[in-house]
Design a protein around this motif. Structure first.
Motif, short mmCIF file in Angstrom:
data_model
loop_
_atom_site.label_atom_id
_atom_site.label_comp_id
_atom_site.label_asym_id
_atom_site.label_seq_id
_atom_site.Cartn_x
_atom_site.Cartn_y
_atom_site.Cartn_z
N HIS A 55 -38.01 13.48 33.49
CA HIS A 55 -37.33 12.63 34.48
C HIS A 55 -36.11 11.98 33.85
N GLN A 56 -36.23 11.54 32.60
CA GLN A 56 -35.12 10.84 31.95
C GLN A 56 -33.92 11.76 31.71
N LEU A 57 -34.13 13.07 31.68
CA LEU A 57 -33.01 14.00 31.50
C LEU A 57 -31.99 13.89 32.63
N PHE A 58 -32.40 13.38 33.77
CA PHE A 58 -31.54 13.29 34.94
C PHE A 58 -30.97 11.90 35.16
N ILE A 59 -31.20 11.00 34.22
CA ILE A 59 -30.73 9.62 34.34
C ILE A 59 -29.52 9.44 33.41
N PRO A 60 -28.41 8.94 33.94
CA PRO A 60 -27.22 8.76 33.11
C PRO A 60 -27.50 7.88 31.88
N GLY A 61 -27.06 8.35 30.73
CA GLY A 61 -27.23 7.60 29.49
C GLY A 61 -28.62 7.69 28.88
N ARG A 62 -29.48 8.50 29.45
CA ARG A 62 -30.84 8.66 28.93
C ARG A 62 -31.05 10.10 28.51
N TYR A 63 -32.07 10.34 27.74
CA TYR A 63 -32.40 11.69 27.31
C TYR A 63 -33.90 11.81 27.16
N GLY A 64 -34.40 13.02 27.20
CA GLY A 64 -35.81 13.28 26.98
C GLY A 64 -36.04 13.57 25.51
N CYS A 65 -37.18 13.15 25.01
CA CYS A 65 -37.45 13.31 23.58
C CYS A 65 -38.92 13.70 23.39
N PHE A 66 -39.13 14.86 22.75
CA PHE A 66 -40.50 15.33 22.54
C PHE A 66 -41.27 14.38 21.63
N ALA A 67 -40.58 13.73 20.69
CA ALA A 67 -41.25 12.76 19.81
C ALA A 67 -41.85 11.61 20.64
N ASP A 68 -41.16 11.22 21.71
CA ASP A 68 -41.71 10.18 22.59
C ASP A 68 -42.94 10.69 23.34
N VAL A 69 -42.93 11.96 23.73
CA VAL A 69 -44.11 12.54 24.38
C VAL A 69 -45.30 12.45 23.43
N MET A 70 -45.08 12.79 22.18
CA MET A 70 -46.17 12.73 21.20
C MET A 70 -46.62 11.29 20.94
N LEU A 71 -45.66 10.35 20.85
CA LEU A 71 -46.01 8.94 20.67
C LEU A 71 -46.81 8.43 21.86
N ASP A 72 -46.37 8.78 23.06
CA ASP A 72 -47.08 8.37 24.28
C ASP A 72 -48.49 8.95 24.30
N THR A 73 -48.62 10.21 23.91
CA THR A 73 -49.93 10.86 23.88
C THR A 73 -50.85 10.17 22.87
N CYS A 74 -50.29 9.80 21.72
CA CYS A 74 -51.08 9.04 20.73
C CYS A 74 -51.51 7.70 21.30
N GLY A 75 -50.63 7.05 22.05
CA GLY A 75 -51.00 5.80 22.70
C GLY A 75 -52.15 5.99 23.67
N GLY A 76 -52.07 7.04 24.49
CA GLY A 76 -53.15 7.33 25.43
C GLY A 76 -54.45 7.63 24.72
#
Length: 160
Positions: free
Chosen positions: A116-137
């Protein structure tokens, strides 16, 4: 069953919150992070009693900003892990299948958020954040599993 319904309602609210944060453009997201980091630096200054100058507070805030953003990611998804456990636990037997279901659900949710963030101006998607989020879950799930185990042991000791 009531716990499952309440967890589902809170989970929907959490998804809305995550979606709202992800929908902020880069400037909005950055200014929110900067404000929170500055408040943390001011709090640390007040607690320490050091009476730092504004330049020191600003540099501390800049230092805190990245870790605070990552802690926010981790915390949001730890809450998701807890809520998913609350939703699924009454319906699925405790064990590796339940845990795998929850971790996969968190992973897909985190991936969708970053996409979703790939489509927001000034934002980007990051696989490291996916992994961090998954670790949080997974951490939230671990907290629930450990708490449930402690409650079961306590009940066994007391004879209930």
């Amino acid at each position: 069953m009531a716990v499952s319904v309440m967890a589902a309602i809170l989970l929907v609210l959490l998804y809305l919150l995550i979606f709202a944060f992800s929908g902020q453009n880069g400037e909005e997201s950055g200014s929110l992070s900067a404000m929170i980091s500055e408040k943390c630096a001011e709090l640390l200054n007040a607690i320490s009693g050091k009476h730092w100058t504004q330049n020191v507070i600003d540099s501390m805030a800049a230092y805190f900003e990245h870790p605070i953003r990552k802690l926010a990611h981790f915390s949001e998804y730890a809450c998701m892990g807890v809520l998913l456990y609350g939703v699924w636990r009454p319906w699925k037997e405790r064990g590796w299948k339940l845990y795998l279901l929850i971790v996969c659900w968190v992973f897909v949710s985190a991936g969708a958020d970053e996409f979703h963030q790939l489509f927001i101006p000034g934002r980007y998607g990051c696989f490291a954040d996916v992994m961090l989020d998954t670790c949080g879950g997974a951490f939230g799930l671990l907290v629930c599993a450990c708490a449930e185990k402690m409650v079961r042991r306590r009940k066994q000791k007391s004879g209930f």
